[in-house]
Design a protein around this motif. Structure first.
Motif, mmCIF file in Angstrom:
data_model
loop_
_atom_site.group_PDB
_atom_site.id
_atom_site.type_symbol
_atom_site.label_atom_id
_atom_site.label_comp_id
_atom_site.label_asym_id
_atom_site.label_seq_id
_atom_site.Cartn_x
_atom_site.Cartn_y
_atom_site.Cartn_z
ATOM 1 N N VAL A 1 0.806 -1.288 -0.009
ATOM 2 C CA VAL A 1 -0.113 0.217 0.072
ATOM 3 C C VAL A 1 1.221 1.712 0.112
ATOM 4 C CG1 VAL A 1 -0.745 0.091 2.703
ATOM 5 C CG2 VAL A 1 -2.050 1.062 1.175
ATOM 6 N N VAL A 2 0.275 2.207 -0.876
ATOM 7 C CA VAL A 2 1.076 3.424 -0.488
ATOM 8 C C VAL A 2 0.160 4.836 -0.262
ATOM 9 C CG1 VAL A 2 2.206 5.793 -2.260
ATOM 10 C CG2 VAL A 2 2.808 2.606 -2.306
ATOM 11 N N ASP A 3 -0.037 4.699 0.325
ATOM 12 C CA ASP A 3 -0.836 6.136 1.365
ATOM 13 C C ASP A 3 -0.470 7.140 1.395
ATOM 14 O OD1 ASP A 3 -3.244 7.256 2.826
ATOM 15 O OD2 ASP A 3 -2.037 6.528 4.477
ATOM 16 N N ILE A 4 -0.888 8.784 0.678
ATOM 17 C CA ILE A 4 -0.477 9.476 0.470
ATOM 18 C C ILE A 4 -1.236 10.484 0.628
ATOM 19 C CG2 ILE A 4 0.631 11.493 -1.568
ATOM 20 C CD1 ILE A 4 0.609 9.124 -3.553
ATOM 21 N N GLY A 5 -0.790 11.484 1.833
ATOM 22 C CA GLY A 5 -1.725 12.236 2.788
ATOM 23 C C GLY A 5 -1.255 13.055 1.979
ATOM 24 N N GLY A 6 -1.114 14.104 3.297
ATOM 25 C CA GLY A 6 -1.780 15.795 3.508
ATOM 26 C C GLY A 6 -0.119 16.215 3.612
ATOM 27 N N GLY A 7 0.740 15.588 4.738
ATOM 28 C CA GLY A 7 1.834 15.763 4.961
ATOM 29 C C GLY A 7 3.120 14.005 4.868
ATOM 30 N N THR A 8 2.123 13.482 4.961
ATOM 31 C CA THR A 8 3.723 12.140 5.072
ATOM 32 C C THR A 8 3.048 10.824 3.433
ATOM 33 O OG1 THR A 8 2.699 11.222 6.693
ATOM 34 C CG2 THR A 8 4.267 12.086 7.317
ATOM 35 N N THR A 9 4.231 10.480 3.104
ATOM 36 C CA THR A 9 3.739 9.592 2.268
ATOM 37 C C THR A 9 3.901 8.469 3.257
ATOM 38 O OG1 THR A 9 3.438 10.757 0.351
ATOM 39 C CG2 THR A 9 3.658 8.477 0.059
ATOM 40 N N ASP A 10 3.340 6.777 3.162
ATOM 41 C CA ASP A 10 3.732 5.891 4.034
ATOM 42 C C ASP A 10 3.803 5.005 2.854
ATOM 43 O OD1 ASP A 10 3.861 6.115 6.685
ATOM 44 O OD2 ASP A 10 2.689 7.373 6.830
ATOM 45 N N VAL A 11 4.688 4.050 2.475
ATOM 46 C CA VAL A 11 4.564 2.761 1.775
ATOM 47 C C VAL A 11 5.487 2.109 2.484
ATOM 48 C CG1 VAL A 11 5.908 2.064 -0.455
ATOM 49 C CG2 VAL A 11 5.531 4.504 0.247
ATOM 50 N N ALA A 12 4.222 0.221 2.791
ATOM 51 C CA ALA A 12 4.273 -0.393 3.405
ATOM 52 C C ALA A 12 4.316 -1.989 2.630
ATOM 53 C CB ALA A 12 3.439 -0.162 4.084
ATOM 54 N N VAL A 13 4.893 -2.699 2.742
ATOM 55 C CA VAL A 13 4.062 -4.220 2.743
ATOM 56 C C VAL A 13 3.445 -4.879 3.988
ATOM 57 C CG1 VAL A 13 5.011 -6.250 2.023
ATOM 58 C CG2 VAL A 13 5.878 -4.137 0.859
ATOM 59 N N LEU A 14 2.726 -5.783 3.893
ATOM 60 C CA LEU A 14 1.945 -6.264 5.034
ATOM 61 C C LEU A 14 1.468 -8.163 4.758
ATOM 62 C CD1 LEU A 14 0.126 -3.018 4.053
ATOM 63 C CD2 LEU A 14 0.261 -3.402 7.112
ATOM 64 N N SER A 15 1.787 -7.857 5.961
ATOM 65 C CA SER A 15 1.577 -9.548 6.053
ATOM 66 C C SER A 15 1.113 -10.315 6.699
ATOM 67 C CB SER A 15 2.646 -10.885 5.320
ATOM 68 O OG SER A 15 2.396 -11.984 4.856
ATOM 69 N N MET A 16 0.746 -10.857 7.094
ATOM 70 C CA MET A 16 -0.407 -11.802 8.206
ATOM 71 C C MET A 16 -0.499 -10.951 9.316
ATOM 72 S SD MET A 16 0.696 -15.290 8.015
ATOM 73 C CE MET A 16 0.634 -15.887 9.984
ATOM 74 N N GLY A 17 -0.662 -9.970 8.939
ATOM 75 C CA GLY A 17 -1.868 -8.428 9.499
ATOM 76 C C GLY A 17 -0.452 -7.494 10.158
ATOM 77 N N ASP A 18 0.470 -7.812 9.454
ATOM 78 C CA ASP A 18 1.850 -6.718 10.371
ATOM 79 C C ASP A 18 1.835 -6.054 8.335
ATOM 80 O OD1 ASP A 18 2.544 -5.100 11.725
ATOM 81 O OD2 ASP A 18 2.440 -6.781 13.693
ATOM 82 N N ILE A 19 3.145 -5.464 9.378
ATOM 83 C CA ILE A 19 4.023 -4.811 8.311
ATOM 84 C C ILE A 19 5.188 -5.394 8.885
ATOM 85 C CG2 ILE A 19 5.469 -2.561 7.704
ATOM 86 C CD1 ILE A 19 2.888 -1.167 8.895
ATOM 87 N N VAL A 20 5.860 -5.488 7.172
ATOM 88 C CA VAL A 20 6.741 -6.425 6.777
ATOM 89 C C VAL A 20 8.151 -5.338 6.799
ATOM 90 C CG1 VAL A 20 8.222 -7.609 5.628
ATOM 91 C CG2 VAL A 20 5.633 -8.583 5.735
ATOM 92 N N THR A 21 8.452 -4.519 5.494
ATOM 93 C CA THR A 21 8.814 -3.799 5.162
ATOM 94 C C THR A 21 8.229 -2.413 4.973
ATOM 95 O OG1 THR A 21 8.891 -4.260 3.254
ATOM 96 C CG2 THR A 21 10.715 -4.681 3.975
#
Length: 334
Positions: free
Chosen positions: A151-171
């Motif tokens: 997921v790439v979440d581009i908000g107003g102040g920050t952009t969060d990029v994450a790969v998720l598996s098993m209900g948690d963030i991997v990287t």
């Protein structure tokens, strides 16, 4: 009314509040209008946003959140209190449980500030959850299976990029380049090229109406008004999509680079899943024209924009609240 569970997307640009059983009940700008001489709060949310750039000297319209974290603690608290009072959720007998979202790389001090602001605004138990995880859940991704989701979440102040598996963030990676930076880029470009001063709201309007970040993807033109830096008088000019693409190029390349780095750190099995499933874009920045095409071109994987990307985090808080007791939750201790 007894205390209810509520989820808050405390964003740099907007605050969204989700009430368990009622859905999203509030979506207003994170702006507070303050009288400078007395520090008295005059307006919050939509009302304060209408004042941005249009107030007399003794009134300032302030954003208490900067880059996804609290910049002004007292104003954030006042803003949250105002919004919670507006939705009439607090009762004498019990306080609501609050789930609040934060960027992935904020410090424990910043986490504590967010929790305290929520508690002082009337929360009983305050839970913190990482934004990209909540956004992925809100976008309809099943992150609880042993498979990779990006997921790439581009908000107003920050952009969060994450790969998720098993209900948690991997990287994951969180960068301070997002919607606000795009507005600033447009403002600076117009000032430099046309010697014209424009306001933040005009820059945002240009971003929505004509901007694109993928070469040749859009061909629009808009007339904008501002103050001539040479004569000091009002002036009207036209800007087009190609110019704005040039203005945004540098900032957008930072987001592309952060996405590439996260993919490079992802285990190969999960990378294979991402090729099948694609990358999901959430947050207001997902609506920036051509961002999906650019990321797909650069990352060589399918890129999809979530339905109602601005509501993904708020919807995600709702789903987590439904399963708060079952899910692994990150509770910040007092």
């Amino acid at each position: 009314m007894f205390g209810r569970d509520i989820g808050i997307d405390l964003g740099t640009a907007n605050v969204l509040i989700y009430v368990k059983g009622n859905g999203i009940v509030l979506d207003e700008p994170s702006v507070v209008a303050v009288e400078t001489s007395t520090n008295r709060v005059l307006a919050v949310g939509d009302e304060a946003f209408r004042m941005v750039g249009r107030t007399p000297g003794n009134i300032v319209a302030v954003r208490p959140m900067r880059d996804g974290v609290i910049a002004d603690f007292e104003l954030t608290e006042s803003m949250l209190k105002h919004f919670l009072n507006k939705i009439k959720l607090k009762s004498v007998f019990s306080k609501p449980r609050i789930l609040i979202c934060c960027p992935t790389n904020i410090t424990s001090v910043e986490q504590k500030a967010i929790r305290q602001a929520a508690e002082k605004s009337g929360g009983k138990n305050v839970y913190l959850e990482e934004e990209p995880k909540v956004a992925a859940i809100g976008a309809g991704m099943d992150i609880f299976q042993p498979s990779g989701n990006m997921v790439v979440d581009i908000g107003g102040g920050t952009t969060d990029v994450a790969v998720l598996s098993m209900g948690d963030i991997v990287t994951a990676s969180s960068i301070k380049v997002a919607g606000d930076r795009f507005d600033q880029d447009i403002l600076t470009y117009v000032k430099k090229k046309y010697k014209l001063l424009i306001g933040e709201r005009t820059a945002e309007n240009i971003k929505k109406e004509v901007a694109t970040v993928f070469p040749g993807a859009r061909s629009e033109e808009i007339d904008i008004r501002g103050r001539d830096m040479v004569s000091g008088l009002p002036r009207t000019i036209s800007v087009n999509s190609d110019e704005i693409q040039e203005a945004l190029q540098e900032s957008v390349s930072v987001i592309v680079q952060a996405s590439k780095q996260v993919l490079e750190q992802t285990p190969p099995e999960l990378s294979a899943d991402i090729i099948d499933r694609g990358v999901i874009l959430t947050g207001g920045g997902a609506l920036l024209h051509g961002i999906d095409l650019l990321l797909a071109d650069q990352l060589k994987v399918p890129v999809l924009i979530a339905d109602e990307p601005m509501h993904c985090v708020a919807k995600g808080t709702g789903i987590i609240l439904e399963n708060l007791d079952k899910m692994s939750k990150k509770r910040v201790q007092i």
